[in-house]
Write an enzyme that holds these catalytic residues in place. Structure first.
Site, mmCIF file in Angstrom:
data_model
loop_
_atom_site.group_PDB
_atom_site.id
_atom_site.type_symbol
_atom_site.label_atom_id
_atom_site.label_comp_id
_atom_site.label_asym_id
_atom_site.label_seq_id
_atom_site.Cartn_x
_atom_site.Cartn_y
_atom_site.Cartn_z
ATOM 1 N N PRO A 1 76.808 57.681 28.430
ATOM 2 C CA PRO A 1 76.451 56.502 29.216
ATOM 3 C C PRO A 1 75.765 56.888 30.517
ATOM 4 O O PRO A 1 76.172 57.838 31.195
ATOM 5 C CB PRO A 1 77.819 55.849 29.490
ATOM 6 C CG PRO A 1 78.700 56.332 28.380
ATOM 7 C CD PRO A 1 78.237 57.722 28.076
ATOM 8 N N LYS B 1 69.006 55.940 28.526
ATOM 9 C CA LYS B 1 68.489 55.522 27.224
ATOM 10 C C LYS B 1 67.724 54.200 27.328
ATOM 11 O O LYS B 1 66.652 54.044 26.729
ATOM 12 C CB LYS B 1 69.644 55.419 26.225
ATOM 13 C CG LYS B 1 70.386 56.741 26.007
ATOM 14 C CD LYS B 1 71.454 56.631 24.950
ATOM 15 C CE LYS B 1 72.642 55.795 25.384
ATOM 16 N NZ LYS B 1 73.420 56.429 26.468
ATOM 17 N N GLU C 1 88.403 78.310 36.273
ATOM 18 C CA GLU C 1 87.095 78.572 35.668
ATOM 19 C C GLU C 1 86.952 80.024 35.221
ATOM 20 O O GLU C 1 86.363 80.298 34.168
ATOM 21 C CB GLU C 1 85.976 78.217 36.658
ATOM 22 C CG GLU C 1 86.008 76.789 37.188
ATOM 23 C CD GLU C 1 85.944 75.733 36.109
ATOM 24 O OE1 GLU C 1 85.570 76.062 34.958
ATOM 25 O OE2 GLU C 1 86.282 74.569 36.374
#
Length: 597
Positions: A217, A221, A426
């Site tokens: 989202p 698009k 990480e």
């Protein structure tokens, strides 16, 4: 009420309103809306729509400061108040005292589509189409002021009566927009074929006329659809399964009628049209087992019938962020056979997109800001561009770097303790990944700040350079699970406990590991019994109903959890060295030899 909606949205994440604590919030609004936002601030602080605001009894205060005003506001008048909202039309209108005293200085953004629809309902106006509302909220405040309560917005949104054959997309062309590199090849080929068809050189059946855009989202698009229509010189007919569903009473007949109407409208355009169907995954799926099975089957069958017709001049474009939920027949050859993945823009693309929205303000000058906007979508960058333009417009001058700084989302510094935890997390991913033979190199980043807001944000990130496996084995899948769990495991091994940084959303470490394990058991025959239970697109639905197989998933996760913790204990020296390097450099590159640069 519109000012109230917008103001509440702007302030709801501030410390003053999250915790109901004392403080001063400055909101910068359009000059003609200062009075309305002043009243909206009183309404927000009092919580009583019909009561007159009383600063003395409420202990709160709203103050307006306008450019050129003769009366100055003394900061001493604000000091004893519990909460103060300062409404102004320009940052430069604020005195140095107010700037220093302010806990928050916020450029108020435009209203949302939901705000427009709510105001239309409150004023007894008809509901407008989402596309019309979206165009309105992207306009200036003066245009919003004039047209918000107009009885019809059709004429405004098209510029001509709806029956006109010349309803072309008026936005920028795809070739003019930065980003969308994955779409450009197909769009270029389509434009060439479309021109050849118009010239009579090829039959319409030879044109690659349908595509599905796949992306998260906000990846742009819908913007891409409008830009493609402009590139082809075609009218854009934008719709969605949700719009079809909301037509009439929402019954099956209403849904099918609305669907056929959209295709008929596109076919009626003599020069062709681009029909854009957003959220294609909402169309339904005939393989789903639910109490709406008959409804979904009829909808899908009708959609298949309509998309199987190659109407000359009609280009079909659809979008989704959940391709696995789409009926397989819709994606077969002859329908939406071309699948194009759109991701969030790269660092360079972010600078170019923001530069585009700022009318050409140099992209390289913007990199110092946009390089920090990880996972910001084109829509997010457009919103930031509007804030920057408002800052310059309020000051009556061209855009300067100080406007760019003011338009950026506010940031919060990460504490040293939290930075160390993030770095360990990480680097845990990195150490385990580099022990796998399909990972060639890893890049690890660490940020000093995160943007304020409700969205989940990561202070660090890892990018992997991997080799593609044509037929991945069970060992590869288990290694992927260990890599996903390694950050959380590193926290537990080194710090003695876990944080929430590994989960909470789709795409997180935990969600990735769990999904792989579910697929191993339910779809790939890697559980206790080498059996196929369900296709991968239905894996979530299947496991909600099966405690036995869920237990097998738990066993896989626990087994790999134990392995990854043992591995990190053995590699503790490497883990700590990489953590130290990352805390100093903030960015390190690692190859298979674990040499950091």
């Amino acid at each position: 009420m519109l000012a109230y909606f917008v103001l509440r949205r702007a302030l709801r994440h501030t410390a003053q309103f999250r915790g109901d604590v004392a403080g001063i919030c400055v909101v910068i609004v359009d000059k003609d809306w200062v009075g309305r936002f002043h009243r909206a601030g009183e309404l927000l602080l009092s919580g009583q729509r019909r009561a007159f605001f009383n600063a003395e009894t409420s202990r709160h205060q709203v103050v307006s400061i306008e450019t050129g005003a003769k009366k100055a506001v003394d900061i001493d008048l604000l000091r004893a108040i519990a909460q103060t909202i300062v409404v102004t039309d320009s940052f430069d209108a604020l005195s140095e005292k107010v700037r220093l005293a302010a806990d928050e200085i916020i450029y108020v953004d435009n209203p949302t589509v939901r705000h427009v629809q709510a105001i239309r309902k409150l004023t007894g106006r008809s509901k407008v189409e989402s596309e019309a509302a979206r165009k309105l909220v992207n306009s200036s405040w003066s245009v919003i002021d004039a047209l918000l309560c107009r009885q019809s917005l059709d004429y405004l949104m098209t510029g001509t009566p709806r029956a006109s054959e010349d309803l072309l997309s008026t936005g920028p062309r795809l070739s003019e927009l930065p980003g969308f590199s994955s779409v450009r090849l197909w769009a270029s080929e389509l434009a060439t074929d479309f021109a050849a068809w118009r010239a009579g050189s090829i039959a319409w059946s030879r044109v690659d006329r349908a595509a599905l855009l796949i992306g998260p989202p906000g990846a742009g698009k819908t913007m891409c659809a409008g830009a493609l229509a402009a590139e082809l010189g075609l009218p854009l007919i934008a719709t969605s399964a949700g719009q079809w569903q909301s037509a009439g009473g929402g019954h099956l007949g209403d849904m099918l009628k609305a669907m056929r109407s959209s295709f008929a409208e596109a076919a009626a355009r003599k020069s062709g049209a681009l029909l854009f169907v957003d959220e294609l995954d909402s169309i339904g799926n005939r393989s789903h087992e639910s109490r709406h099975e008959y409804y979904e089957t009829q909808v899908v069958n009708t959609f298949l019938e309509l998309t199987s017709k190659a109407t000359p001049g009609v280009v079909l474009l659809a979008a989704t962020n959940r391709p696995d939920d789409i009926e397989a027949a819709i994606l077969r050859s002859g329908r939406f056979e071309r699948h194009i993945h759109i991701d969030f823009p790269t660092q360079q693309e972010r600078a170019e997109i923001l530069s585009f929205h700022l009318g050409g303000f140099g992209a390289e000058r913007l990199r110092r800001w946009t390089d920090q906007l990880h996972d910001f979508s084109p829509a997010d960058l457009e919103r930031i561009g509007r804030a920057i333009e408002r800052s310059a417009r309020a000051a009556g001058r061209e855009i300067e770097e100080k406007d760019v700084e003011r338009g950026m989302p506010p940031r919060t510094a990460i504490s040293e303790e939290a930075l160390r935890r993030i770095a360990i997390h990480e680097c845990g991913h990195a150490v385990v990944a580099l022990s796998c033979d399909f990972v060639d190199a890893v890049t690890v980043e660490l940020s000093d700040t995160v943007f304020e807001g409700p969205e989940i944000q990561q202070g660090g990130r890892v990018r992997y350079e991997t080799r593609h496996r044509v037929h991945p084995t069970e060992d590869v899948f288990r290694a992927q699970i260990r890599i996903s769990l390694a950050g959380l495991a590193a926290e537990e091994v080194e710090l003695g406990g876990k944080s929430a940084g590994a989960g909470g959303y789709v795409g997180s470490d935990l969600e990735t590991a769990t999904t792989i394990a579910r697929l191993m058991v339910g779809s790939w025959g890697m559980g206790r019994v080498p059996r196929f239970y369900v296709e991968r697109r239905r894996i979530e639905q299947f496991f909600r109903a099966s405690d036995t197989l869920a237990g097998e998933v738990d066993e896989i996760l626990l087994e790999e959890w134990g392995k990854v913790k043992a591995s990190l204990r053995e590699e503790r020296e490497t883990l700590l060295k990489l953590t130290s390097d990352l805390l100093v450099k903030r960015l390190i590159y690692l190859d298979r030899r674990c040499a950091s640069t």
